[in-house]
Design a protein around this motif. Structure first.
Motif, PDB file in Angstrom:
ATOM      1  N   PHE A 192       0.834  -1.193   0.000  1.00 23.09           N
ATOM      2  CA  PHE A 192       0.000   0.000   0.000  1.00 23.09           C
ATOM      3  C   PHE A 192       0.875   1.251   0.000  1.00 23.09           C
ATOM      4  N   TYR A 248       0.757   5.409   0.902  1.00 21.95           N
ATOM      5  CA  TYR A 248       0.045   6.468   1.600  1.00 21.95           C
ATOM      6  C   TYR A 248       0.769   7.790   1.393  1.00 21.95           C
ATOM      7  N   GLN A 298       0.974  11.647   3.430  1.00 24.47           N
ATOM      8  CA  GLN A 298       0.625  12.328   4.676  1.00 24.47           C
ATOM      9  C   GLN A 298       1.120  13.758   4.640  1.00 24.47           C
ATOM     10  N   GLN A 328      -1.682  15.995   9.501  1.00 23.32           N
ATOM     11  CA  GLN A 328      -2.825  15.221   9.039  1.00 23.32           C
ATOM     12  C   GLN A 328      -2.552  13.730   9.165  1.00 23.32           C
ATOM     13  N   SER A 329      -3.603  12.951   8.974  1.00 24.03           N
ATOM     14  CA  SER A 329      -3.471  11.508   9.052  1.00 24.03           C
ATOM     15  C   SER A 329      -2.949  10.950   7.727  1.00 24.03           C
ATOM     16  N   LEU A 330      -2.684   9.666   7.718  1.00 28.42           N
ATOM     17  CA  LEU A 330      -2.259   9.021   6.486  1.00 28.42           C
ATOM     18  C   LEU A 330      -3.457   8.840   5.557  1.00 28.42           C
ATOM     19  N   LEU A 367      -4.665   6.857   2.232  1.00 26.86           N
ATOM     20  CA  LEU A 367      -4.345   5.768   1.314  1.00 26.86           C
ATOM     21  C   LEU A 367      -4.441   6.263  -0.117  1.00 26.86           C
ATOM     22  N   PHE A 374       4.881  13.577   2.753  1.00 29.73           N
ATOM     23  CA  PHE A 374       5.523  12.411   3.358  1.00 29.73           C
ATOM     24  C   PHE A 374       4.831  11.181   2.782  1.00 29.73           C
ATOM     25  N   ILE A 379       4.487   7.092   2.473  1.00 35.28           N
ATOM     26  CA  ILE A 379       4.747   5.919   3.305  1.00 35.28           C
ATOM     27  C   ILE A 379       4.193   4.681   2.613  1.00 35.28           C
ATOM     28  N   PHE A 412       4.933  -1.147   8.106  1.00 38.50           N
ATOM     29  CA  PHE A 412       5.126   0.110   7.390  1.00 38.50           C
ATOM     30  C   PHE A 412       6.603   0.424   7.217  1.00 38.50           C
ATOM     31  N   GLY A 413       6.893   1.095   6.103  1.00 41.32           N
ATOM     32  CA  GLY A 413       8.219   1.636   5.912  1.00 41.32           C
ATOM     33  C   GLY A 413       8.386   2.895   6.752  1.00 41.32           C
ATOM     34  N   SER A 414       9.588   3.425   6.726  1.00 35.25           N
ATOM     35  CA  SER A 414       9.890   4.589   7.556  1.00 35.25           C
ATOM     36  C   SER A 414       9.525   5.903   6.885  1.00 35.25           C
ATOM     37  N   GLY A 415       9.070   5.820   5.642  1.00 33.32           N
ATOM     38  CA  GLY A 415       8.585   7.020   4.976  1.00 33.32           C
ATOM     39  C   GLY A 415       9.638   7.731   4.138  1.00 33.32           C
ATOM     40  N   ARG A 472      10.359  11.656   2.685  1.00 38.12           N
ATOM     41  CA  ARG A 472       9.986  13.064   2.676  1.00 38.12           C
ATOM     42  C   ARG A 472      10.336  13.638   1.309  1.00 38.12           C
TER      43      ARG A 472
END
Lengths: 109, 116
Positions: B34, B36, B38, B42-44, B46, B91, B93, B107-110, B112
């Motif tokens: 998946f 995402y 962000q 705010q929230s993630l 999808l 961001f 993810i 989850f991955g670390s994201g 930026r």
């Protein structure tokens, strides 16, 4: 997908227990209740999940209401490292994992 | 445990260029991954669900021609932001789903992304 309602923010003193509530009144019968947390600038981290019975692991406990329409994540002794945004997410299928707004937990030293 | 590696962690690109983000499941095979996005405070959100060997399923409002997703193997999914603009700065993810064991979604670390 089931909608969730969580407080926007909560505070706790360090080393005290924290109870983070989540309302998921539209949850389906086969959805697990997942809890994740996210520290700033990081990806979400798994905390705990359960279906019907209360669950414990090294990080937290999960108390699930008998009707499954709500659950509570319990951190037994909050530490500064527990400061994060906590998300509860009902899900079952492994397809489409949606996040709500979550609860931002502040831990006060 | 289940580990997901995301690369790069930060990237700055010029407006109009394309950027590729990789997401790898290091110790398990992920048939579903998946992506995402962000925004600050705010929230993630999808963006899309990718299944190995098939086309990704995009959420409503996400431009599939702008956010290209490839899931060519059971351990790798890539997101390419094409013709990036400053409003794509965010961001990003990834997450991988493991059906076996007790791991679920990892989850991955994201990443930026900053578009200048």
């Amino acid at each position: 997908d089931a909608k969730t309602t969580q407080p926007n923010s909560m505070e706790s003193n360090e080393e005290e227990p924290v109870h983070l509530p989540c309302n998921h009144s539209t949850i389906s019968g086969t959805d697990y209740i997942h809890w994740y947390r996210q520290l700033p600038s990081q990806g979400p981290e798994y905390v705990i999940h359960g279906l019907t019975s209360n669950v414990n692991n090294r990080m937290a406990s999960l108390a699930i209401a008998e009707d499954r329409k709500s659950s509570t994540l319990i951190l037994h002794r909050a530490t500064l490292r527990d400061a994060a945004v906590y998300y509860c997410i009902p899900d079952n299928t492994g397809n489409q994992f949606y996040f709500g707004t979550g609860t931002s937990l502040t831990v006060i030293p | 445990g289940a580990v997901v590696s995301q690369h790069p962690s930060r990237v700055i690109c010029k407006s109009g260029t394309s950027v590729k983000i990789e997401c790898r499941s290091l110790d398990f095979q992920a048939t579903t991954m998946f992506w995402y996005r962000q925004f600050p405070k705010q929230s993630l959100m999808l963006m899309a669900t990718s299944n190995e060997g098939s086309k990704a399923t995009y959420e409503q409002g996400v431009e599939k021609d702008k956010f290209l997703i490839n899931h060519a193997s059971l351990t790798l999914s890539t997101l390419t932001v094409t013709s990036a603009h400053p409003e794509d700065s965010s961001f990003y993810i990834c997450s991988a789903y493991r059906a076996t064991g007790n791991y679920g979604y990892t989850f991955g670390s994201g990443t930026r992304l900053t578009v200048v």
